[in-house]
Each structure stands twice: as C-alpha cells, then as structure tokens.
Scaffold this motif. Structure first.
Motif, PDB file in Angstrom:
ATOM      1  N   UNK A  24       0.572   1.505 -20.791  1.00 41.73           N
ATOM      2  CA  UNK A  24       1.560   1.560 -19.712  1.00 41.73           C
ATOM      3  C   UNK A  24       0.885   1.898 -18.386  1.00 41.73           C
ATOM      4  N   UNK A  25       0.012   2.882 -18.415  1.00 42.79           N
ATOM      5  CA  UNK A  25      -0.713   3.285 -17.202  1.00 42.79           C
ATOM      6  C   UNK A  25      -1.570   2.126 -16.704  1.00 42.79           C
ATOM      7  N   UNK A  26      -2.268   1.457 -17.613  1.00 46.37           N
ATOM      8  CA  UNK A  26      -3.128   0.330 -17.240  1.00 46.37           C
ATOM      9  C   UNK A  26      -2.296  -0.792 -16.615  1.00 46.37           C
ATOM     10  N   UNK A  27      -1.134  -1.068 -17.186  1.00 43.91           N
ATOM     11  CA  UNK A  27      -0.265  -2.118 -16.641  1.00 43.91           C
ATOM     12  C   UNK A  27       0.206  -1.754 -15.231  1.00 43.91           C
ATOM     13  N   UNK A  28       0.551  -0.490 -15.030  1.00 44.27           N
ATOM     14  CA  UNK A  28       0.973  -0.045 -13.697  1.00 44.27           C
ATOM     15  C   UNK A  28      -0.178  -0.150 -12.705  1.00 44.27           C
ATOM     16  N   UNK A  29      -1.371   0.272 -13.115  1.00 52.05           N
ATOM     17  CA  UNK A  29      -2.548   0.168 -12.243  1.00 52.05           C
ATOM     18  C   UNK A  29      -2.871  -1.286 -11.918  1.00 52.05           C
ATOM     19  N   UNK A  30      -2.719  -2.166 -12.885  1.00 49.01           N
ATOM     20  CA  UNK A  30      -2.963  -3.596 -12.641  1.00 49.01           C
ATOM     21  C   UNK A  30      -2.005  -4.132 -11.577  1.00 49.01           C
ATOM     22  N   UNK A  31      -0.754  -3.692 -11.618  1.00 46.80           N
ATOM     23  CA  UNK A  31       0.234  -4.124 -10.629  1.00 46.80           C
ATOM     24  C   UNK A  31      -0.149  -3.651  -9.234  1.00 46.80           C
ATOM     25  N   UNK A  32      -0.509  -2.377  -9.128  1.00 50.03           N
ATOM     26  CA  UNK A  32      -0.902  -1.824  -7.825  1.00 50.03           C
ATOM     27  C   UNK A  32      -2.134  -2.551  -7.304  1.00 50.03           C
ATOM     28  N   UNK A  33      -3.140  -2.687  -8.144  1.00 45.59           N
ATOM     29  CA  UNK A  33      -4.367  -3.369  -7.736  1.00 45.59           C
ATOM     30  C   UNK A  33      -4.110  -4.804  -7.300  1.00 45.59           C
ATOM     31  N   UNK A  34      -3.248  -5.491  -8.036  1.00 45.67           N
ATOM     32  CA  UNK A  34      -2.940  -6.886  -7.691  1.00 45.67           C
ATOM     33  C   UNK A  34      -2.230  -6.962  -6.341  1.00 45.67           C
ATOM     34  N   UNK A  35      -1.336  -6.010  -6.059  1.00 45.58           N
ATOM     35  CA  UNK A  35      -0.663  -6.035  -4.767  1.00 45.58           C
ATOM     36  C   UNK A  35      -1.650  -5.750  -3.633  1.00 45.58           C
ATOM     37  N   UNK A  36      -2.483  -4.746  -3.805  1.00 41.60           N
ATOM     38  CA  UNK A  36      -3.464  -4.425  -2.755  1.00 41.60           C
ATOM     39  C   UNK A  36      -4.406  -5.601  -2.527  1.00 41.60           C
ATOM     40  N   UNK A  37      -4.864  -6.218  -3.591  1.00 43.43           N
ATOM     41  CA  UNK A  37      -5.759  -7.380  -3.448  1.00 43.43           C
ATOM     42  C   UNK A  37      -5.047  -8.545  -2.769  1.00 43.43           C
ATOM     43  N   UNK A  38      -3.759  -8.729  -3.050  1.00 33.02           N
ATOM     44  CA  UNK A  38      -2.990  -9.785  -2.372  1.00 33.02           C
ATOM     45  C   UNK A  38      -2.903  -9.495  -0.878  1.00 33.02           C
ATOM     46  N   UNK A  39      -2.656  -8.230  -0.515  1.00 33.06           N
ATOM     47  CA  UNK A  39      -2.656  -7.860   0.901  1.00 33.06           C
ATOM     48  C   UNK A  39      -4.013  -8.176   1.528  1.00 33.06           C
ATOM     49  N   UNK A  40      -5.078  -7.796   0.852  1.00 28.48           N
ATOM     50  CA  UNK A  40      -6.426  -7.974   1.412  1.00 28.48           C
ATOM     51  C   UNK A  40      -6.770  -9.445   1.657  1.00 28.48           C
ATOM     52  N   UNK A  41      -6.293 -10.322   0.807  1.00 31.00           N
ATOM     53  CA  UNK A  41      -6.610 -11.743   0.992  1.00 31.00           C
ATOM     54  C   UNK A  41      -5.560 -12.484   1.833  1.00 31.00           C
ATOM     55  N   UNK A  42      -4.570 -11.720   2.345  1.00 29.87           N
ATOM     56  CA  UNK A  42      -3.564 -12.319   3.222  1.00 29.87           C
ATOM     57  C   UNK A  42      -2.467 -13.063   2.491  1.00 29.87           C
ATOM     58  N   UNK A  43      -2.311 -12.850   1.183  1.00 28.75           N
ATOM     59  CA  UNK A  43      -1.265 -13.514   0.412  1.00 28.75           C
ATOM     60  C   UNK A  43      -0.036 -12.598   0.365  1.00 28.75           C
ATOM     61  N   UNK A  44       0.681 -12.565   1.483  1.00 31.07           N
ATOM     62  CA  UNK A  44       1.819 -11.661   1.618  1.00 31.07           C
ATOM     63  C   UNK A  44       2.922 -11.967   0.611  1.00 31.07           C
ATOM     64  N   UNK A  45       3.145 -13.242   0.309  1.00 28.69           N
ATOM     65  CA  UNK A  45       4.188 -13.617  -0.646  1.00 28.69           C
ATOM     66  C   UNK A  45       3.872 -13.060  -2.034  1.00 28.69           C
ATOM     67  N   UNK A  46       2.621 -13.143  -2.437  1.00 33.28           N
ATOM     68  CA  UNK A  46       2.234 -12.579  -3.737  1.00 33.28           C
ATOM     69  C   UNK A  46       2.419 -11.069  -3.730  1.00 33.28           C
ATOM     70  N   UNK A  47       2.039 -10.406  -2.632  1.00 35.25           N
ATOM     71  CA  UNK A  47       2.200  -8.953  -2.530  1.00 35.25           C
ATOM     72  C   UNK A  47       3.675  -8.566  -2.637  1.00 35.25           C
TER      73      UNK A  47
END
Length: 138
Positions: A24-47
């Motif tokens: 559960x913790x890993x899944x939550x961390x994956x979600x946070x990481x994926x959102x931050x990475x989407x922000x970093x690459x400019x993919x606002x819709x994915x974020x």
C-alpha cells in the motif's frame, strides 16, 4: 506446545500483513512520484490525473488545478530533488506520506501527502500540506 504451534501459525499471517502494508505504501509512493515526474516533464494533464475526485471537484478544470499548483506549490511543481520520508497507513484505504523536497529556490520543504485507494485499486492524492523545513540541504 500449543503456544509454539500458535506462534508458528501467526508468523506467516503477520508477514503477509506487513507485506500488504508495504504494498500500500509503495503504491502511494508510486502515485506521488508519478505526479511529480509529470510536473517536471510538463505533462500537466497526466499530473492532474493523479488528483482524487474530491480535488477534481474543487478544481474542475486542468487550468484551475494548475493555477493552484503553480501559485501555492512551486516546490512540488518544480523540485530540484525529492525523497520519501515517513509513511503511515491511517486506514484500510488511506495513506499519509511525507516527502522531503529541495525546491527550485534551493530551500528544503516538507510535503505531507494524503492519498486514498480508489474503487479501481489505484491511489489518488487527496491533499498536500507544504511547509518550509528547518533542515539544510547540501
């Protein structure tokens, strides 16, 4: 003898329970990481896609969501680096996760994320509390 058998029986149950919590913790961390990475690459819709329905109700358009993020959450939107800190399962479908961030200004921040498991099994972000940290980056 009964106690030994009970203990031997309980070890796998406790181990599986710990693994479930780790998953559960890993899944939550994956979600946070994926959102931050989407922000970093400019993919606002994915974020925006990682925001829980309750957040999407408050910010019903991508433009409204991004306006809030870029004005109030610059360290999350454009971090130099980030790392996961403490985490806790606070219910059968809720996780609180600390994220330690070095912001674009080089200062340290602490973000406290709350996430909830959705009916499809994914975790979505229900909130982020951001504050300047007292620690010093090197």
């Amino acid at each position: 003898m009964r106690r030994i058998l009970f203990a031997l029986f309980m070890l796998p149950v406790l181990y599986v329970s710990a693994l479930a919590g780790d998953a559960e913790i890993k899944a939550a961390q994956d979600t946070i990481g994926a959102q931050i990475e989407a922000f970093k690459r400019g993919d606002d819709a994915a974020a925006y896609g990682y925001a829980a329905p309750s957040i999407r109700n408050i910010f019903p358009t991508l433009e409204m969501f991004m306006s809030m993020v870029t004005s109030a959450y610059q360290p999350v939107y454009n971090p130099r680096s980030y790392a996961f800190g403490k985490s806790e399962e606070v219910g059968p479908a809720s996780v609180v996760q600390q994220v330690l961030i070095v912001g674009p200004d080089g200062k340290d921040y602490e973000a406290l994320y709350t996430l909830e498991r959705q009916p499809d099994g994914s975790y979505k972000i229900t909130g982020v509390s951001l504050k300047a940290s007292n620690s010093v980056s090197t």
